[in-house]
Design a protein around this motif. Sequence first.
Motif, PDB file in Angstrom:
ATOM      1  N   ASP A   1     -13.746 -25.494 -13.999  1.00 27.90           N
ATOM      2  CA  ASP A   1     -12.378 -25.848 -14.296  1.00 27.90           C
ATOM      3  C   ASP A   1     -11.972 -25.926 -15.684  1.00 27.90           C
ATOM      4  O   ASP A   1     -10.597 -25.726 -16.027  1.00 27.90           O
ATOM      5  N   THR A   2     -12.577 -25.672 -16.569  1.00 29.44           N
ATOM      6  CA  THR A   2     -12.386 -25.813 -18.075  1.00 29.44           C
ATOM      7  C   THR A   2     -12.338 -24.387 -18.664  1.00 29.44           C
ATOM      8  O   THR A   2     -12.281 -24.137 -19.824  1.00 29.44           O
ATOM      9  N   VAL A   3     -12.621 -23.383 -17.963  1.00 27.97           N
ATOM     10  CA  VAL A   3     -12.683 -21.975 -18.413  1.00 27.97           C
ATOM     11  C   VAL A   3     -11.302 -21.630 -18.429  1.00 27.97           C
ATOM     12  O   VAL A   3     -10.399 -21.497 -17.657  1.00 27.97           O
ATOM     13  N   ALA A   4     -10.862 -20.958 -19.660  1.00 26.37           N
ATOM     14  CA  ALA A   4      -9.518 -20.522 -19.889  1.00 26.37           C
ATOM     15  C   ALA A   4      -9.232 -19.419 -18.888  1.00 26.37           C
ATOM     16  O   ALA A   4     -10.219 -18.497 -18.613  1.00 26.37           O
ATOM     17  N   SER A   5      -8.144 -19.180 -18.771  1.00 29.47           N
ATOM     18  CA  SER A   5      -7.794 -18.171 -17.650  1.00 29.47           C
ATOM     19  C   SER A   5      -8.180 -16.485 -18.187  1.00 29.47           C
ATOM     20  O   SER A   5      -8.394 -15.751 -17.489  1.00 29.47           O
TER      21      SER A   5
END
Length: 146
Positions: free
Chosen positions: A35-39
Amino acid sequence: MSGRRSFVWLGLTPEPERELPSAVAALRTRAPDTDTVASGPATAERLRVKGLILHGNRRSWLRYLSEVTSLVTSVADGSLPGDRGAALLAGEVVLDHHRMLIGLPGSGYDRTAADRRALEQAVRALRTDTNAHASGREPRTDGGRG
């Protein structure tokens, strides 16, 4: 074999194309969870997979999956930090893919034997951690050793 390109390797399953990019991006960036991975990293991974599928071949695809295997096993044994849930997802997807290679012509199944063994061990350790976490016990940090 003729000079024509073989596409049989593309017919296995759509799960790697669908599920690996976010999980692998989390593992590559050492994000604490998917969920915290940058796009940006997730998009880059999606484009890499798309490029391999559209323009690659069986060898380049298996090389990519070998890279994923290295990430998964490194997180599982604790030698690299990373989201253990993403590692479990990626490990299960690649392991399922490699097991299905037995039904295809060529040497893919034999070529992935070492990766299958490593993934089986990593997935076992990661599942143990997931089950421990679900039951309220602290997950192991020693990669399942000891």
